[in-house]
Write an enzyme that holds these catalytic residues in place. Structure first.
Site, short mmCIF file in Angstrom:
data_model
loop_
_atom_site.label_atom_id
_atom_site.label_comp_id
_atom_site.label_asym_id
_atom_site.label_seq_id
_atom_site.Cartn_x
_atom_site.Cartn_y
_atom_site.Cartn_z
N HIS A 126 40.33 33.03 43.74
CA HIS A 126 40.52 32.94 42.71
C HIS A 126 39.68 32.47 41.63
O HIS A 126 38.75 32.85 41.85
CB HIS A 126 42.30 32.14 42.16
CG HIS A 126 42.68 32.27 40.49
ND1 HIS A 126 43.44 31.29 40.03
CD2 HIS A 126 43.57 33.76 40.52
CE1 HIS A 126 43.56 32.17 39.02
NE2 HIS A 126 43.96 33.14 39.38
N ASP A 161 49.08 43.66 36.48
CA ASP A 161 49.01 41.96 36.57
C ASP A 161 49.68 41.08 35.25
O ASP A 161 49.23 40.70 34.35
CB ASP A 161 47.41 41.32 35.35
CG ASP A 161 46.88 40.11 36.26
OD1 ASP A 161 47.57 39.05 36.90
OD2 ASP A 161 45.91 39.75 35.42
N ASP A 214 52.60 39.31 38.52
CA ASP A 214 53.20 37.72 38.52
C ASP A 214 54.53 37.25 38.65
O ASP A 214 55.20 36.00 38.12
CB ASP A 214 52.04 36.76 38.02
CG ASP A 214 50.37 36.89 38.83
OD1 ASP A 214 50.42 36.11 39.37
OD2 ASP A 214 49.78 36.84 38.12
N HIS A 248 38.40 38.32 41.21
CA HIS A 248 37.76 37.29 41.20
C HIS A 248 36.81 37.19 41.96
O HIS A 248 36.60 35.48 41.63
CB HIS A 248 39.05 36.69 41.33
CG HIS A 248 40.51 36.31 40.43
ND1 HIS A 248 40.83 35.48 39.60
CD2 HIS A 248 41.74 36.83 40.51
CE1 HIS A 248 41.48 35.82 38.78
NE2 HIS A 248 42.62 36.96 39.34
N HIS A 300 49.09 44.48 41.15
CA HIS A 300 49.47 43.20 40.35
C HIS A 300 50.69 42.93 40.50
O HIS A 300 50.33 43.52 38.76
CB HIS A 300 48.30 42.64 40.44
CG HIS A 300 48.18 41.00 40.83
ND1 HIS A 300 47.61 40.20 41.97
CD2 HIS A 300 48.36 39.82 39.59
CE1 HIS A 300 47.40 38.74 41.42
NE2 HIS A 300 47.96 38.76 40.33
N GLU A 309 47.18 35.74 46.35
CA GLU A 309 46.26 35.80 45.63
C GLU A 309 45.33 34.34 45.43
O GLU A 309 45.82 32.73 44.76
CB GLU A 309 46.40 36.05 44.47
CG GLU A 309 45.61 36.08 42.36
CD GLU A 309 46.25 35.82 40.99
OE1 GLU A 309 45.52 36.42 40.36
OE2 GLU A 309 47.60 35.63 41.07
N HIS A 312 43.51 43.81 40.59
CA HIS A 312 43.59 44.05 39.15
C HIS A 312 41.90 42.85 38.50
O HIS A 312 42.23 42.61 38.09
CB HIS A 312 44.89 43.16 38.60
CG HIS A 312 45.19 41.83 39.29
ND1 HIS A 312 44.56 41.32 40.68
CD2 HIS A 312 44.54 40.04 38.45
CE1 HIS A 312 44.27 39.71 40.88
NE2 HIS A 312 44.83 39.41 39.73
#
Length: 410
Positions: free
Chosen positions: A166, A302, A38, A212, A36, A139, A233
């Protein structure tokens, strides 16, 4: 005394160099696949996804750029196509499409570095020719707007995992905040429709990501999925009692399912404090290995999705230091190689095999209208064309000039 101290210092440095050297050797043989990152979200926030206005070779404000990835010997990366929970019931599908698009355009703009891939075989092929295998993960299940068709089309566009939630519930799945009491349970884990989504993901060959999600959701998925699952993650709950982490009983079930937990580097999930360091992260690797076995662990930094990262893991270039620390802790070459990428590749291959052997037709039953009805959603297909959700009443076929004109116009 001083001579002895000097010799001890030299020995320590030599030992450190030995572990670091071995780490780099292993990372050049086996791709480090990170679950993961971003960076696409940062591209949206800073540049509105206008790649023409940024050079990923020069960008320094982020945890991730091309030189840092090269220095960190990253071999494969899941880029997150993330859109926040406040897009749910609004423009979440469009927002997600734009994030998928920017990831694909990264591969086009920097073909010497990134190669977009969609299979375990393509990951190995990209790594073999020195490219960073780039994969897409959605995600948050809110991105599909409770639509099987949207899920399938995302898969056609190259999406290879979906994080089921999420930090919000969807009409069919509960998120991790349910376990803190901050959100009420909506589906008690997975709803009946959520279970159908799991079946469709298995049929497609899309990886199920449980990061999550609530613990009840984790258990529901682990019970019904025909394929292994991942946590893209997340870290170990026993080491830091944060609800985004994975409890030991779930770690064991993930292992039994042949899945993996890819360790998150966010300080708050590593130490449950604002500060952490590389050794703290290595403790999570050790714990998951001790509880679930070395075949159940991977990397899920992450980066660029969190604002606090551990000292010694400041950005993606520091991965070799963490690998060296695992070797220093007597992880064998086989165990390190597994954590780097072989564990994930095994999981991915098994998911692909489940899809290949599936004989189920595409799931086409829509979610019940009362579970998604809101002012931002029309009801075509559920009821009359005024979208009030009432059953459509078929009237006798009386065709008038006025009605014919109306139907031709619309």
């Amino acid at each position: 005394m001083w001579i002895a101290f000097f010799l001890l210092s030299v020995c320590a440095l030599c030992s450190a160099d030995r572990y670091r050297q071995r780490a780099e050797e292993l990372m050049k043989q086996t791709p480090l696949i990170d679950g993961h990152n971003d960076l696409p979200w940062q591209l949206l926030l800073s540049f509105h996804n206008q790649l023409s206005k940024v050079d990923l070779n020069q960008l320094n404000e982020t945890h991730t750029n091309i030189p840092k990835l090269r220095k960190g010997l990253v071999g494969g990366q899941f880029w997150a196509a993330y859109t926040p929970c406040n897009t749910q019931y609004k423009d979440t599908v469009r927002q997600t499409l734009e994030q998928i698009d920017v990831i694909k355009r990264m591969c086009v703009k920097y073909p010497e570095t990134f190669q977009c891939v969609v299979s375990s075989k393509e990951i190995r092929e990209a790594f073999k020719i020195g490219k960073l295998a780039s994969l897409i993960g959605i995600e948050g299940g809110h991105s599909i707007d409770s639509s099987m068709a949207t899920l399938r089309l995302f898969f056609e566009l190259g999406v290879r995992y979906m994080t089921l939630s999420h930090s919000c519930n969807t009409p069919w799945v509960d998120n991790w905040l349910v376990d803190t009491g901050e959100d009420p349970a909506g589906s008690n884990g997975l709803s009946d429709y959520g279970k159908k989504i799991i079946g469709e993901m298995n049929r497609l060959g899309m990886i199920i990501d449980l990061a999550h999600t609530s613990v009840k959701t984790m258990n529901d998925v682990l019970k019904i999925s025909k394929a292994p699952v991942i946590f893209s993650h997340s870290s170990a709950y026993a080491m830091c009692k944060h609800r985004r982490n994975v409890p030991d009983d779930i770690l064991r079930k993930v292992s039994e399912k042949n899945g993996i937990v890819m360790v998150n580097f966010f300080n708050d999930y590593v130490t449950c404090k604002p500060t952490a360091n590389l050794l703290d992260v290595a403790d999570h690797f050790d714990h998951i290995k001790n509880v679930a076995g070395y075949k159940a662990v991977g990397f899920g930094g992450d980066y660029d999705g969190v604002h606090r990262v551990p000292e010694g893991l400041d950005n993606v270039s520091y991965y070799p230091d963490l690998v060296a620390e695992l070797l220093r802790r007597n992880w064998t070459d086989e165990e390190v190689t597994a954590a780097l990428g072989e564990n994930f590749l095994r999981v991915f291959q098994q998911i692909e095999e489940v899809a290949k052997n599936s004989t189920s037709p595409a799931e086409d039953e829509p979610i019940p209208y009362d579970q998604v009805r809101n002012q931002c959603r029309t009801g075509y297909g559920y009821g009359d064309q005024n979208n009030n959700g009432n059953p459509l009443v078929l009237m006798p076929a009386v065709i008038t000039a006025a009605s014919l004109t109306y139907h031709l116009l619309v």
